[in-house]
Design a protein around this motif. Sequence first.
Motif, PDB file in Angstrom:
ATOM      1  N   MET A   1       0.894  -1.167   0.027  1.00  0.00           N
ATOM      2  CA  MET A   1      -0.056   0.054   0.132  1.00  0.00           C
ATOM      3  C   MET A   1       0.810   1.330   0.047  1.00  0.00           C
ATOM      4  O   MET A   1       0.535   2.361  -0.726  1.00  0.00           O
ATOM      5  CB  MET A   1      -0.909  -0.077   1.174  1.00  0.00           C
ATOM      6  N   ILE A   2       2.033   1.150   0.878  1.00  0.00           N
ATOM      7  CA  ILE A   2       2.830   2.309   0.928  1.00  0.00           C
ATOM      8  C   ILE A   2       3.373   2.637  -0.376  1.00  0.00           C
ATOM      9  O   ILE A   2       3.556   3.775  -1.002  1.00  0.00           O
ATOM     10  CB  ILE A   2       3.960   2.346   1.909  1.00  0.00           C
ATOM     11  N   ALA A   3       3.813   1.718  -1.050  1.00  0.00           N
ATOM     12  CA  ALA A   3       4.623   1.575  -2.348  1.00  0.00           C
ATOM     13  C   ALA A   3       3.977   2.319  -3.446  1.00  0.00           C
ATOM     14  O   ALA A   3       4.160   3.143  -4.104  1.00  0.00           O
ATOM     15  CB  ALA A   3       5.052   0.286  -2.889  1.00  0.00           C
ATOM     16  N   THR A   4       2.558   1.741  -3.517  1.00  0.00           N
ATOM     17  CA  THR A   4       1.497   2.271  -4.506  1.00  0.00           C
ATOM     18  C   THR A   4       1.187   3.730  -4.080  1.00  0.00           C
ATOM     19  O   THR A   4       1.002   4.629  -4.996  1.00  0.00           O
ATOM     20  CB  THR A   4       0.202   1.538  -4.127  1.00  0.00           C
ATOM     21  N   SER A   5       1.259   4.162  -3.046  1.00  0.00           N
ATOM     22  CA  SER A   5       0.964   5.623  -2.321  1.00  0.00           C
ATOM     23  C   SER A   5       2.092   6.501  -3.088  1.00  0.00           C
ATOM     24  O   SER A   5       1.958   7.366  -3.454  1.00  0.00           O
ATOM     25  CB  SER A   5       0.708   5.827  -0.941  1.00  0.00           C
ATOM     26  N   LEU A  63      16.698  -2.671 -14.448  1.00  0.00           N
ATOM     27  CA  LEU A  63      16.720  -1.447 -15.451  1.00  0.00           C
ATOM     28  C   LEU A  63      15.692  -0.733 -15.764  1.00  0.00           C
ATOM     29  O   LEU A  63      15.721   0.487 -16.105  1.00  0.00           O
ATOM     30  CB  LEU A  63      17.595  -2.131 -16.581  1.00  0.00           C
ATOM     31  N   MET A  64      14.250  -1.359 -16.083  1.00  0.00           N
ATOM     32  CA  MET A  64      13.370  -0.781 -16.520  1.00  0.00           C
ATOM     33  C   MET A  64      12.958   0.179 -15.386  1.00  0.00           C
ATOM     34  O   MET A  64      12.485   1.379 -15.866  1.00  0.00           O
ATOM     35  CB  MET A  64      12.268  -1.702 -16.653  1.00  0.00           C
ATOM     36  N   GLY A  65      12.889  -0.276 -14.486  1.00  0.00           N
ATOM     37  CA  GLY A  65      12.603   0.624 -12.819  1.00  0.00           C
ATOM     38  C   GLY A  65      13.338   1.942 -13.052  1.00  0.00           C
ATOM     39  O   GLY A  65      13.170   2.911 -12.659  1.00  0.00           O
ATOM     40  N   LEU A  66      14.776   1.574 -13.213  1.00  0.00           N
ATOM     41  CA  LEU A  66      15.985   2.576 -13.149  1.00  0.00           C
ATOM     42  C   LEU A  66      15.592   3.579 -14.153  1.00  0.00           C
ATOM     43  O   LEU A  66      15.756   5.125 -14.115  1.00  0.00           O
ATOM     44  CB  LEU A  66      17.450   1.928 -12.999  1.00  0.00           C
ATOM     45  N   LEU A  67      15.177   3.236 -15.284  1.00  0.00           N
ATOM     46  CA  LEU A  67      14.852   4.402 -16.496  1.00  0.00           C
ATOM     47  C   LEU A  67      13.529   4.688 -16.506  1.00  0.00           C
ATOM     48  O   LEU A  67      13.125   4.454 -17.745  1.00  0.00           O
ATOM     49  CB  LEU A  67      15.389   3.282 -17.749  1.00  0.00           C
ATOM     50  N   CYS A  68      13.089   5.038 -15.410  1.00  0.00           N
ATOM     51  CA  CYS A  68      11.835   5.876 -15.234  1.00  0.00           C
ATOM     52  C   CYS A  68      10.680   4.829 -15.238  1.00  0.00           C
ATOM     53  O   CYS A  68       9.581   5.406 -15.409  1.00  0.00           O
ATOM     54  CB  CYS A  68      11.652   6.868 -16.712  1.00  0.00           C
ATOM     55  N   GLY A  69      10.872   3.692 -15.248  1.00  0.00           N
ATOM     56  CA  GLY A  69       9.664   2.592 -15.371  1.00  0.00           C
ATOM     57  C   GLY A  69       9.026   2.294 -13.862  1.00  0.00           C
ATOM     58  O   GLY A  69       8.395   1.462 -13.768  1.00  0.00           O
ATOM     59  N   TRP A  70       9.807   2.727 -12.889  1.00  0.00           N
ATOM     60  CA  TRP A  70       9.435   2.202 -11.563  1.00  0.00           C
ATOM     61  C   TRP A  70       7.995   2.318 -11.117  1.00  0.00           C
ATOM     62  O   TRP A  70       7.456   1.510 -10.515  1.00  0.00           O
ATOM     63  CB  TRP A  70      10.571   2.856 -10.476  1.00  0.00           C
ATOM     64  N   PRO A  71       7.323   3.675 -11.544  1.00  0.00           N
ATOM     65  CA  PRO A  71       5.776   3.670 -11.082  1.00  0.00           C
ATOM     66  C   PRO A  71       5.257   2.341 -11.675  1.00  0.00           C
ATOM     67  O   PRO A  71       4.318   1.960 -10.913  1.00  0.00           O
ATOM     68  CB  PRO A  71       5.564   5.029 -11.548  1.00  0.00           C
ATOM     69  N   GLY A  72       5.446   2.178 -12.743  1.00  0.00           N
ATOM     70  CA  GLY A  72       4.716   0.885 -13.510  1.00  0.00           C
ATOM     71  C   GLY A  72       5.366  -0.099 -12.840  1.00  0.00           C
ATOM     72  O   GLY A  72       4.394  -1.346 -12.834  1.00  0.00           O
ATOM     73  N   ALA A  73       6.571  -0.466 -12.598  1.00  0.00           N
ATOM     74  CA  ALA A  73       6.990  -1.643 -11.789  1.00  0.00           C
ATOM     75  C   ALA A  73       6.408  -1.992 -10.571  1.00  0.00           C
ATOM     76  O   ALA A  73       5.936  -2.918 -10.281  1.00  0.00           O
ATOM     77  CB  ALA A  73       8.302  -1.373 -11.752  1.00  0.00           C
ATOM     78  N   ILE A  74       6.040  -0.908  -9.726  1.00  0.00           N
ATOM     79  CA  ILE A  74       5.351  -1.065  -8.471  1.00  0.00           C
ATOM     80  C   ILE A  74       4.143  -1.490  -8.796  1.00  0.00           C
ATOM     81  O   ILE A  74       3.603  -2.574  -8.254  1.00  0.00           O
ATOM     82  CB  ILE A  74       5.416   0.319  -7.792  1.00  0.00           C
ATOM     83  N   ALA A  75       3.252  -1.014  -9.714  1.00  0.00           N
ATOM     84  CA  ALA A  75       2.015  -1.245 -10.016  1.00  0.00           C
ATOM     85  C   ALA A  75       1.978  -2.894 -10.678  1.00  0.00           C
ATOM     86  O   ALA A  75       1.281  -3.496 -10.054  1.00  0.00           O
ATOM     87  CB  ALA A  75       1.544  -0.576 -11.190  1.00  0.00           C
ATOM     88  N   GLY A  76       3.019  -3.151 -11.360  1.00  0.00           N
ATOM     89  CA  GLY A  76       3.096  -4.688 -11.737  1.00  0.00           C
ATOM     90  C   GLY A  76       3.567  -5.517 -10.674  1.00  0.00           C
ATOM     91  O   GLY A  76       2.896  -6.757 -10.691  1.00  0.00           O
ATOM     92  N   GLN A  77       4.103  -5.255  -9.755  1.00  0.00           N
ATOM     93  CA  GLN A  77       4.545  -6.029  -8.597  1.00  0.00           C
ATOM     94  C   GLN A  77       3.232  -6.197  -7.704  1.00  0.00           C
ATOM     95  O   GLN A  77       3.080  -7.360  -7.267  1.00  0.00           O
ATOM     96  CB  GLN A  77       5.775  -5.415  -7.618  1.00  0.00           C
ATOM     97  N   LYS A  78       2.316  -5.353  -7.591  1.00  0.00           N
ATOM     98  CA  LYS A  78       1.161  -5.429  -6.779  1.00  0.00           C
ATOM     99  C   LYS A  78       0.227  -6.070  -7.693  1.00  0.00           C
ATOM    100  O   LYS A  78      -0.571  -7.155  -7.115  1.00  0.00           O
ATOM    101  CB  LYS A  78       0.765  -4.109  -6.466  1.00  0.00           C
TER     102      LYS A  78
END
Length: 112
Positions: A1-5, A63-78
């Motif tokens: 929840m915190i990561a999504t926020s 690498l995808m997270g590092l290259l600006c994709g981390w918000p989507g990576a968080i969504a994908g993880q959840k």
Amino acid sequence: MIATSISLLFLTALGSSVFFGKLPNIVFIIYMVMSVIAFIAYGLDKSAAKRDRWRTPEKTLQLMGLLCGWPGAIAGQKFFRHKSKKTSFQIVFWISVIFNCSGLAVFYFKGI
């Protein structure tokens, strides 16, 4: 929840920064495109894991997270419940988020 926020707060702040002219539109576009790519990659990797097929290497997901994709990576993880419990992955992931945000902060405060 915190990561999504954190992710939603970041994207809101990023969008506001673009809206008020602090960052160029391309920055928001890059984050959104990379986030969609990362989200899809997490979904494909989870599907491959279930089917015992070729997997996306962890370093590629990082690498995808590092290259600006981390918000989507968080969504994908959840959303896919993928890589969210693996401690070693999460440590590297959050370090890459810090590096990415630090780089963006340099551009933000010094001007792109």
